[in-house]
Enzyme design. Structure first.
Site, PDB file in Angstrom:
ATOM      1  N   ASP A 124       0.842  -1.190   0.000  1.00 49.39           N
ATOM      2  CA  ASP A 124       0.000   0.000   0.000  1.00 49.39           C
ATOM      3  C   ASP A 124       0.882   1.247   0.000  1.00 49.39           C
ATOM      4  OD1 ASP A 124      -2.317   1.830   0.883  1.00 49.39           O
ATOM      5  OD2 ASP A 124      -3.267  -0.135   0.915  1.00 49.39           O
ATOM      6  N   HIS A 155      -3.559   5.975   3.841  1.00 47.15           N
ATOM      7  CA  HIS A 155      -4.357   4.839   3.412  1.00 47.15           C
ATOM      8  C   HIS A 155      -3.805   3.511   3.926  1.00 47.15           C
ATOM      9  CE1 HIS A 155      -5.856   1.798   0.493  1.00 47.15           C
ATOM     10  NE2 HIS A 155      -6.936   2.571   0.449  1.00 47.15           N
ATOM     11  N   ASN A 246     -13.887   0.571  -6.358  1.00 49.19           N
ATOM     12  CA  ASN A 246     -14.886   1.576  -5.969  1.00 49.19           C
ATOM     13  C   ASN A 246     -15.382   2.353  -7.179  1.00 49.19           C
ATOM     14  OD1 ASN A 246     -14.429   0.933  -3.318  1.00 49.19           O
ATOM     15  ND2 ASN A 246     -13.196   2.734  -2.875  1.00 49.19           N
ATOM     16  N   SER A 317     -11.321  -0.853   0.001  1.00 47.01           N
ATOM     17  CA  SER A 317     -10.001  -0.943   0.638  1.00 47.01           C
ATOM     18  C   SER A 317     -10.116  -1.303   2.107  1.00 47.01           C
ATOM     19  CB  SER A 317      -9.266   0.396   0.526  1.00 47.01           C
ATOM     20  OG  SER A 317      -8.694   0.563  -0.732  1.00 47.01           O
TER      21      SER A 317
END
Length: 548
Positions: A124, A155, A246, A317
């Site tokens: 990530d 994130h 998404n 996520s």
């Protein structure tokens, strides 16, 4: 991973009025991933300006930045098997922890299952290494030329907290707080990165022999190199979990199926649900969707912002790490199960949402953390709490394949052994006065001790018949004797005659709420007792709070 620099053309631009616009190196070059027919041959790039970024020896490929005008020549080279763009991937989130309850993770806490002994890599934006609620075991950076895997976006830290937030008195709590957490920085401060860096991160995780890789990132494009590296991880027994994607606009998803890499066969793809267990509007769906998990307004760890190191985020996520964390718990429970076997356990335990069975909206359902020590004891089973209770006390055990086989009949030797353990009797194996129980029987010591205390007795022929099924009436009598149950003269069951040797014991246990009958009137005393039934009776005997 070591990075090698080939012929790198460095252009310094001086902005002066009137000068013509000069093309930048970024405009004339392109990052690509090259796969070779047999082995890596970097000599094909010697006559071209290039930068070698990553080397992927397991899949005979490299990632490189080269001049655009040599791409066709590279594709035509007989040593090259394929050339593909190093496309951008991005973190899947919508900024905006009920998920703990929704995934039944509280039940896993009761089982004292926390992911201990497993290793999870989060590929990530990095992880906030100094966050007081996270325990980062190590990591690597594949973005640019730096070495730090510190999170400069937030994130990755949020995703990590869903998995690993520590069991302490503040912040939040992760699904698998005892799992070893590894930070793999493959996305930049904007949450965007190159597939090549993600592939390098997966390769690093394989080399570190992790158990689970979480990819809360997506791309609408397939990648030969990415798929090959994921397949490599799968072949090593590593679980790869990815977000489904998404739709931030609300206009509908761009593809008919979930995003990549979640679409690959060897990836567990995860969509998001809201607190009312409905599909989140932004969550991608499709035939490749495997599970859903909480993904709306998830509270988790974050980089420091406004004097806080926590934040609410939404997106697939956030759903993906719930599945990664649950897998860590199952991996701790069942370390020898294969990928397919563990995925089957996840599927069997999932909470089916939407129409019955697997569908494109919810996959196999809402992922659930382990609620039992055994693969064949499920959340809806009436004996679940009793079996868990005795297993936690280490009085009962399952079979080598992690099953309990609750409907199997239990033998006389097994019954006495379990009661002996609960009473802390001497279980040392030894010879007994029974002709059919010698020092080689695992329950011989408990049988001998229980006989001395008047808890059990054998048959008139001098045998104990250790491997014969125990009847319900006999179990009631043994429990009655072993635990000094108060005597009751009330009559509860029509099929238990008052003149039978077990009658007083059965009705005394019924009075205490230790045993139940069938249809409120039958006990069926001559019927063999099952493992589930005996576990229930013994657990209720020892724990009055569990009695009906």
């Amino acid at each position: 991973m070591k990075k090698y620099i080939g012929h790198l053309l460095l252009i310094v631009l001086i902005g002066l009025i009137g000068f013509p616009q000069i093309a930048s190196a970024e405009e004339t070059s392109e990052r690509v991933i090259i796969g070779f027919e047999n082995e890596i041959e970097t000599t094909i790039l010697e006559d071209s300006s290039h930068q070698l970024i990553h080397t992927y020896e397991p899949i005979d490929a490299i990632s490189v930045s080269v001049e655009k005008d040599v791409l066709e020549e590279l594709r035509a080279n007989p040593k090259v098997k394929w050339v593909e763009k190093d496309r951008k991937v991005k973190a899947t989130r919508q900024v905006r922890n009920w998920g703990f309850d929704a995934t039944n993770t509280n039940a896993s806490r009761d089982l004292q299952i926390n992911g201990n002994g497993t290793k999870v890599a989060v590929i990530d934006t990095g992880i906030n290494r100094d966050h007081p609620d996270l325990d980062v075991a190590g990591g690597a950076n594949f973005v640019g030329d730096g070495t730090s895997y510190e999170d400069d976006n937030g994130h990755g830290t949020h995703v990590a907290g869903v998995i690993n937030a520590q069991n302490n008195s503040y912040g939040t709590l992760g699904v698998a707080p005892a799992a070893k957490l590894y930070a793999v920085k493959s996305l930049d401060s904007e949450g965007i990165g190159n597939e090549a860096d993600v592939i390098a991160g997966i390769q690093w995780a394989i080399e570190k022999d992790v158990d689970i890789i979480n990819l809360s990132l997506t791309s609408p494009y397939s990648s030969t190199a990415l798929k090959k590296m994921i397949d490599r991880a799968h072949a090593k027994g590593i679980f790869v979990v990815a977000a489904s994607g998404n739709d931030k606009t609300g206009d509908g998803q761009l593809t008919e199926d979930v995003m990549y890499p979640g679409r690959y066969d060897n990836v567990i793809s995860v969509g998001a649900v809201t607190e009312d267990l409905k599909k989140a509007k932004f969550s991608y769906q499709g035939k490749s969707l495997d599970f859903v998990a909480p993904g709306s307004q998830i509270y988790s760890t974050y980089i420091e912002r406004n004097d806080s190191e926590y934040a609410y985020l939404s997106g697939t996520s956030m759903a993906s790490p719930y599945v990664a964390g649950a897998l860590a718990l199952y991996k701790q429970l069942y370390p020898e199960l294969s990928f397919d076997e563990l995925e089957a356990v996840l599927m069997n335990n999932a909470d089916d949402l939407g129409r019955p069975g697997r569908d494109d909206v919810y996959g196999d359902g809402l992922v659930q953390s382990p609620v039992s020590y055994f693969t064949d004891v499920e959340n809806e089973d009436w004996f679940l709490n009793y079996v868990n209770d005795l297993t936690r006390k280490e009085w009962i055990q399952g079979y080598p394949d992690y099953t309990f086989r609750p409907q199997n009949k239990i033998t006389r030797q097994e019954v006495v052994t379990l009661i002996g353990r609960s009473l802390d009797l001497d279980g040392t194996k030894r010879s007994t006065d029974y002709s059919d129980v010698n020092q080689y029987h695992y329950g011989s010591g408990f049988i001998d001790s229980a006989t001395d205390k008047g808890i059990v007795e054998g048959f008139r022929d001098g045998t104990f018949r250790p491997d014969e099924s125990m009847r319900r009436g006999d179990v009631a009598l043994i429990i009655y004797r072993a635990f000094d149950i108060p005597t009751s003269n009330e009559h509860f069951f029509e099929d238990v005659n008052r003149d039978r040797y077990y009658s007083e014991a059965i009705h005394s246990l019924a009075k205490e709420g230790i045993i139940n009958g069938y249809n409120g009137t039958e006990f069926r005393p001559e019927q063999p007792i099952t493992r589930a039934e005996f576990a229930t009776i013994l657990s209720r005997t020892i724990n009055p709070e569990l009695r009906s």
